[in-house]
Enzyme design. Structure first.
Site, PDB file in Angstrom:
ATOM      1  CB  THR A 158      -1.386   6.522  -2.007  1.00  0.00           C
ATOM      2  OG1 THR A 158      -0.756   5.269  -1.328  1.00  0.00           O
ATOM      3  CG2 THR A 158      -1.828   7.641  -1.045  1.00  0.00           C
ATOM      4  CG  ASP A 159      -1.631   0.765  -0.052  1.00  0.00           C
ATOM      5  OD1 ASP A 159      -0.881   2.170   0.018  1.00  0.00           O
ATOM      6  OD2 ASP A 159      -0.838   0.318  -0.712  1.00  0.00           O
ATOM      7  CD  GLU A 160       1.859   5.311   2.238  1.00  0.00           C
ATOM      8  OE1 GLU A 160       2.460   5.760   2.986  1.00  0.00           O
ATOM      9  OE2 GLU A 160       2.990   5.980   1.252  1.00  0.00           O
ATOM     10  CE1 TYR A 183       1.429  11.297  -1.014  1.00  0.00           C
ATOM     11  CE2 TYR A 183       1.958   8.501   0.769  1.00  0.00           C
ATOM     12  CZ  TYR A 183       1.654   9.331  -0.411  1.00  0.00           C
ATOM     13  OH  TYR A 183       1.664   9.090  -1.619  1.00  0.00           O
ATOM     14  CE  LYS A 187      -2.150  10.961  -3.292  1.00  0.00           C
ATOM     15  NZ  LYS A 187      -2.114  11.678  -4.800  1.00  0.00           N
TER      16      LYS A 187
END
Length: 369
Positions: A158-160, A183, A187
């Site tokens: 994810t870009d997060e 989260y 990741k």
């Protein structure tokens, strides 16, 4: 190079993006359009999912009907209800189906849930990814002295993991990691483990960091389907803060095509960022949905902002465009209309989720096994 794909293990294949990807490989489209008709895949898919709250096998009913057990001797789709932290079960699956490709979607992915209960995110996203990597490495016999180009482990991230952007600039593959939630930190941890298995053990991996997806089969607690469902029921639409947080939105069909390209042609050991060139503030998305449904903006209710809420995400997809020729095909103004129409045409699907009845599908299809 172009990899020959035979036996693909898809983890989290009953979830939103995973199920869209399986439908894509088998040439099936949730919208009935031609968007999923050109994959050319002729192999087998093993869907491994432990069916947590977001896993819904109804997303794959068309695949099950045409390519599952009903296909008899021509069966090309198989489902295994397995937790990816269960090493013995994964070893059984790799051996039984002779897996040569892993597409790893399985993850706990909702930020709010990670704030309330981070342990499940560490277990699935970190330990689950480690277990899957290690089983693949051992089954494929990978090492720095035995490098293989006929197998692949692709990790969906994810870009997060990059943190939060200001008003300008974009995330690139060289942007330093700066996760802000349980989260995104879980990741980020899994991303590092994936890269470590490439550098330490020679496991052929590719990794993609994608921006926010939207489209058919998205679980109703996510922003866009939640707003659609609440608006249709004339319920308040809860918006964090002032709704000014900006995300780069990608229609799920475009994401599936990007993963397919990486899987077939991506360079081992490389990271590819997948972005949509569709930046939108949350409040603007909510207003678009209300307008499309003919509902009043008075339904919008501003609520206390999420803890550590990142202000803006945006990805520069120049690398995947330059190397693999991928660009998003669906403009947000078109994709959001298609998505709203899908939820209108498939009310039973999301109403079953809201009521909890969707879990009965597994018992009907697989309970006797």
């Amino acid at each position: 190079m172009s990899r020959k794909l035979k036996n693909i293990l898809v983890t989290g294949g009953a979830g939103f993006i995973g199920s869209n990807f399986i439908n894509y490989l088998f040439g099936l489209s949730a919208t009935g359009s031609k968007e999923f008709m050109d994959s050319g895949f002729t192999g087998k898919i093993v869907n491994v999912d432990c069916l947590t709250y977001a896993g819904n096998l109804e997303n794959l009913s068309g695949v099950e009907e045409k390519f599952g057990k009903a296909a008899g001797g021509n069966q090309r789709y198989f489902f295994e209800k397995v937790d990816i932290t269960d090493r013995a079960e994964l070893e059984r699956i790799f051996k039984l189906y002779d897996i040569d490709t892993v597409i790893h979607f399985a993850a706990e992915s909702h930020v709010d849930r990670s704030i309330l209960g981070p342990e499940a995110f560490i277990k699935t996203n970190v330990m689950g990814t480690y277990t899957l990597l290690d089983v693949a490495r051992n089954y494929w016999g990978c090492s720095l002295d035995n490098k293989r180009d006929d197998v692949l482990f692709h990790h969906i991230s994810t870009d997060e993991v990059y943190g939060s952007l200001g008003e300008t600039g974009y995330f690139t593959e060289s942007t330093p990691y700066d996760p802000r939630s349980p989260y995104s930190s879980s990741k980020a941890s899994s991303d590092h483990i994936v890269m470590a298995y490439y550098h330490t053990y020679g496991l052929p991996i590719t990794l993609s960091n994608c921006t926010n997806n939207y489209g058919p089969y998205q679980f109703p607690e996510k922003l866009i389907p939640l707003m659609i469902a609440n608006a249709l029921a004339d319920k308040p639409l809860p918006v964090y803060g002032k709704g000014e947080n900006v995300r780069d939105w990608l229609y799920v069909a475009d994401h599936c095509k990007a993963i397919d390209l990486i899987m077939r042609q991506g360079r081992a050991g490389e990271v590819y960022n997948i972005g949509g060139h569709n930046e939108m503030a949350n409040i603007d998305i909510v207003k678009i949905i209300l307008k499309e449904l003919g509902k009043p903006e008075s339904l919008i209710t501003f609520v206390t902002d999420r803890k550590g809420h990142d202000m803006r995400y945006a990805i520069d997809p120049a690398k995947i465009h330059g190397e693999l020729g991928w660009l998003p095909e669906t403009m947000f103004k078109d994709g959001i209309v298609k998505t709203i129409r899908w939820y209108l045409d498939n009310r039973t699907w999301w109403e079953n989720i809201v009521s909890g009845e969707y879990r009965q599908y597994y018992e009907r299809m697989y309970g006797s096994r």
